[in-house]
Each structure stands twice: as structure tokens, then as C-alpha cells.
Design an enzyme around this catalytic site. Structure first.
Site, PDB file in Angstrom:
ATOM      1  N   ASP A 195      21.450   1.371  23.649  1.00 32.81           N
ATOM      2  CA  ASP A 195      21.935   0.636  24.827  1.00 32.81           C
ATOM      3  C   ASP A 195      23.357   0.124  24.579  1.00 32.81           C
ATOM      4  O   ASP A 195      23.672  -1.039  24.817  1.00 32.81           O
ATOM      5  CB  ASP A 195      21.001  -0.524  25.162  1.00 32.81           C
ATOM      6  N   LEU A 234       0.827  -1.220   0.000  1.00 28.60           N
ATOM      7  CA  LEU A 234       0.000   0.000   0.000  1.00 28.60           C
ATOM      8  C   LEU A 234       0.852   1.257   0.000  1.00 28.60           C
ATOM      9  O   LEU A 234       0.407   2.324  -0.429  1.00 28.60           O
ATOM     10  CB  LEU A 234      -0.922   0.000   1.216  1.00 28.60           C
ATOM     11  N   GLY A 235       2.049   1.154   0.497  1.00 34.96           N
ATOM     12  CA  GLY A 235       2.920   2.327   0.568  1.00 34.96           C
ATOM     13  C   GLY A 235       4.134   2.026   1.425  1.00 34.96           C
ATOM     14  O   GLY A 235       4.268   0.952   2.013  1.00 34.96           O
ATOM     15  N   GLU A 236       5.048   2.992   1.479  1.00 34.06           N
ATOM     16  CA  GLU A 236       6.260   2.814   2.252  1.00 34.06           C
ATOM     17  C   GLU A 236       6.580   4.091   3.010  1.00 34.06           C
ATOM     18  O   GLU A 236       6.666   5.167   2.425  1.00 34.06           O
ATOM     19  CB  GLU A 236       7.440   2.435   1.354  1.00 34.06           C
ATOM     20  N   PHE A 250       9.501   3.948   8.443  1.00 30.62           N
ATOM     21  CA  PHE A 250       9.711   2.863   9.384  1.00 30.62           C
ATOM     22  C   PHE A 250       9.206   1.517   8.867  1.00 30.62           C
ATOM     23  O   PHE A 250       8.914   0.625   9.626  1.00 30.62           O
ATOM     24  CB  PHE A 250       9.036   3.208  10.721  1.00 30.62           C
ATOM     25  N   GLY A 251       9.075   1.372   7.539  1.00 30.89           N
ATOM     26  CA  GLY A 251       8.697   0.078   7.006  1.00 30.89           C
ATOM     27  C   GLY A 251       7.646   0.179   5.918  1.00 30.89           C
ATOM     28  O   GLY A 251       7.026   1.215   5.703  1.00 30.89           O
ATOM     29  N   VAL A 252       7.460  -0.943   5.222  1.00 30.44           N
ATOM     30  CA  VAL A 252       6.468  -1.024   4.136  1.00 30.44           C
ATOM     31  C   VAL A 252       5.111  -1.412   4.711  1.00 30.44           C
ATOM     32  O   VAL A 252       5.022  -2.227   5.632  1.00 30.44           O
ATOM     33  CB  VAL A 252       6.910  -2.074   3.091  1.00 30.44           C
ATOM     34  N   VAL A 253       4.044  -0.812   4.165  1.00 26.84           N
ATOM     35  CA  VAL A 253       2.681  -1.126   4.590  1.00 26.84           C
ATOM     36  C   VAL A 253       2.024  -2.000   3.524  1.00 26.84           C
ATOM     37  O   VAL A 253       1.991  -1.637   2.337  1.00 26.84           O
ATOM     38  CB  VAL A 253       1.840   0.154   4.793  1.00 26.84           C
TER      39      VAL A 253
END
Length: 291
Positions: free
Chosen positions: A112, A9-11, A14-17
Site C-alpha cells: 500500500d 518447536l521450529g522456524e 513466516f515466524g518461529v513456532v
């Protein structure tokens, strides 16, 4: 759920949808970010995961020589990490962080960084582990702010209000100071409990011999030690604007190694030259000469 990621659906940053179905009926949008995309020789590799009902696990590569802290503390036997080995471990760890900050898209902050998260393979090459607190962020995105404290006491950036790579630089500076001094990050029995305050205090007293790990027994080039010490204090500067980035840290640490190796080479040449002079003096004159 996504039928093997068929419809994107899109990018975003923070990641591909992906388009998917929940319970084979409700349409959903699934945002996916793969940890496997983070791959570097100085980062512990994620091999896979297990998700079987109540059994959840992440599977990482095995690092046979444990963590840096154990070797500094002596828990891994009587052998002491040599100064050149410590410098190389520092370079390895710095390269791993440099990749997270500038090689990943979007960039990542570890959050960390500490000695127990720097693991050593069978050749004592270092890799950074434990991305449990890591977060991605858009380069130049001033809106990405972290208001939640994350990390380990003593390694935490004094400027904790903003998520940025400079927080990792601060923590790495603390690690460098640990490698040089073999002191605990926080020790209430010291004149100054925090390691940065203690180093600054000892330097102000003029007693620099107290700073370097006594287990090294003077087997180091003082120039490379003080250069590394200066770098550690610069990384751990309370003001993030005055800290170097990880690319500069890598350059400076490599120069420390070059300086150390150069001095060792000169010492070998000097010893060899001295031996030749001594043998030739015995060969030329049988009787002692006038002095």
C-alpha cells in the site's frame, strides 16, 4: 501461553513456532512473528501495542510534518517542497522499501505504497508507514501467490495476481510521478484519467512544460527532472519484468540529486565569475572603450 517463549518447536519462513498451553491445559503450537524485527531509519517505528479487552491500539513514533500528500497539495501552508527536497524524500522512501524487500528475512511486501503513507519527520526526512497490508514472502518462492486485491486504486499493480516486490515498485513509480507533477493519481476531468496515461499523452503532444509542478516555478535542473520522470514511468511499467528493483531506484534517484547539486554549483560559480568580470571592467577603464 508460551511461558515467555521457552520451547521453540521450529522456524518457518513466516515466524518461529513455540510450544504453549491454552487455558493452562490444552497444548498448542504458537506461531510468532514480531513486527518489532522490522527496523530501519526510513520506516516508521512500532513502539508498542495496547490490548485491554475492547481497547486495541498500535503505538508508533510521531511524525510532526505529516504526510507527503498534504505538502504537495498545499494543506500544510504556503511553503512549497523544493525539487531537491522531493528528490531526497524519494530516496528516503526508496531506501525503506529496499530494506523491506532485501534487508528483512523473510522479505516483506508493503502492498500500500502511496503519498499518504510517506510521513515526514521534523527535518523533512521521509519514513514509510502503515504496514496493515504488508505480507512476508520467501525469496524465490514461486508458490507464494496473492489472489486478494490489496492497496489503493490508482496505485495498484496491473499484474495483481502475484505477491512480489515489483508490486511495490509500481506503486512507488506512481508516487514519483505525483512528486514531479503534483497531479492527482486519478482525475476524470483530465484528457487521460490515470497519471501514467496522462504523462505519456502530454509527452506525445510534445508539451513537456505541462508535466512539471507549476509551483516549482522552474527552480530545478531539467536534466534531473526528466531523469526522475523516466524512472517513474519505468517503475510504473505495466509489465513487472520491465521495472527496476528498489536497489536500482535508489541509485538512480541519488544520481538525480547529484545532477541537481552539480548544476547548482556550476550556476553559483558562473554567477561569481560574472560578478568578478563586471567589477574588473569598471576598475580598468574610467572612460567607455570603443566597440
Amino acid at each position: 501461553m508460551t511461558k515467555n517463549f521457552q520451547i521453540a518447536l521450529g522456524e518457518g519462513g513466516f515466524g518461529v513456532v513455540y510450544h504453549g498451553y491454552l487455558n493452562d491445559s490444552d497444548q498448542v503450537a504458537v506461531k510468532v512473528e514480531l513486527l518489532l524485527r522490522v527496523h530501519h531509519i526510513n520506516l516508521v517505528s512500532l513502539i508498542g501495542y495496547c490490548d485491554e479487552r475492547d481497547h486495541l491500539a498500535l503505538i508508533y513514533e510521531y511524525m510532526p510534518n505529516g504526510d507527503l500528500r498534504d505538502h504537495l497539495s498545499g494543506k500544510k501552508g504556503d511553503s512549497v517542497l523544493k525539487w531537491t527536497s522531493r528528490l531526497q524524500i524519494g530516496v528516503d522512501a526508496a531506501l525503506g522499501l529496499e530494506y523491506l524487500h532485501y534487508g528483512c528475512r523473510p522479505s516483506m511486501v508493503h502492498r500500500d505504497v502511496k503519498c499518504t503513507n510517506i510521513l515526514l519527520d521534523d527535518h523533512f526526512r521521509a519514513k514509510i508507514a502503515d504496514f496493515g497490508l504488508s505480507k512476508s514472502f520467501q525469496v524465490g518462492d514461486e508458490s507464494e501467490v496473492s489472489t486478494v486485491l490489496a492497496g489503493t486504486p490508482g496505485y495498484l499493480d496491473p499484474e495483481t495476481c502475484r505477491l512480489a516486490e515489483m508490486s511495490d515498485v509500481y506503486s512507488f513509480g506512481i508516487v514519483l510521478l505525483e512528486m514531479i507533477t503534483n497531479q492527482h493519481v486519478i482525475d476524470q476531468a483530465r484528457e487521460k484519467p490515470h497519471i501514467t496515461e496522462w504523462v505519456a499523452f502530454v509527452l506525445s503532444e510534445g508539451d513537456i512544460t505541462r508535466i512539471v509542478d507549476p509551483n516549482l516555478h522552474g527552480e530545478y535542473n531539467s536534466r534531473s527532472v526528466w531523469r526522475a520522470l523516466e524512472l517513474g514511468m519505468s517503475c510504473a511499467n505495466p509489465s513487472s519484468e520491465k521495472r527496476p528493483n528498489m536497489s536500482q531506484v535508489v541509485i538512480d534517484l541519488k544520481e538525480c540529486i547529484t545532477s541537481e547539486n552539480s548544476m547548482k554549483s556550476k550556476n553559483k560559480d558562473s554567477d561569481s565569475h560574472g560578478s568578478l568580470e563586471l567589477s574588473s571592467s569598471f576598475d580598468t577603464d574610467v572612460a567607455p572603450s570603443a566597440r
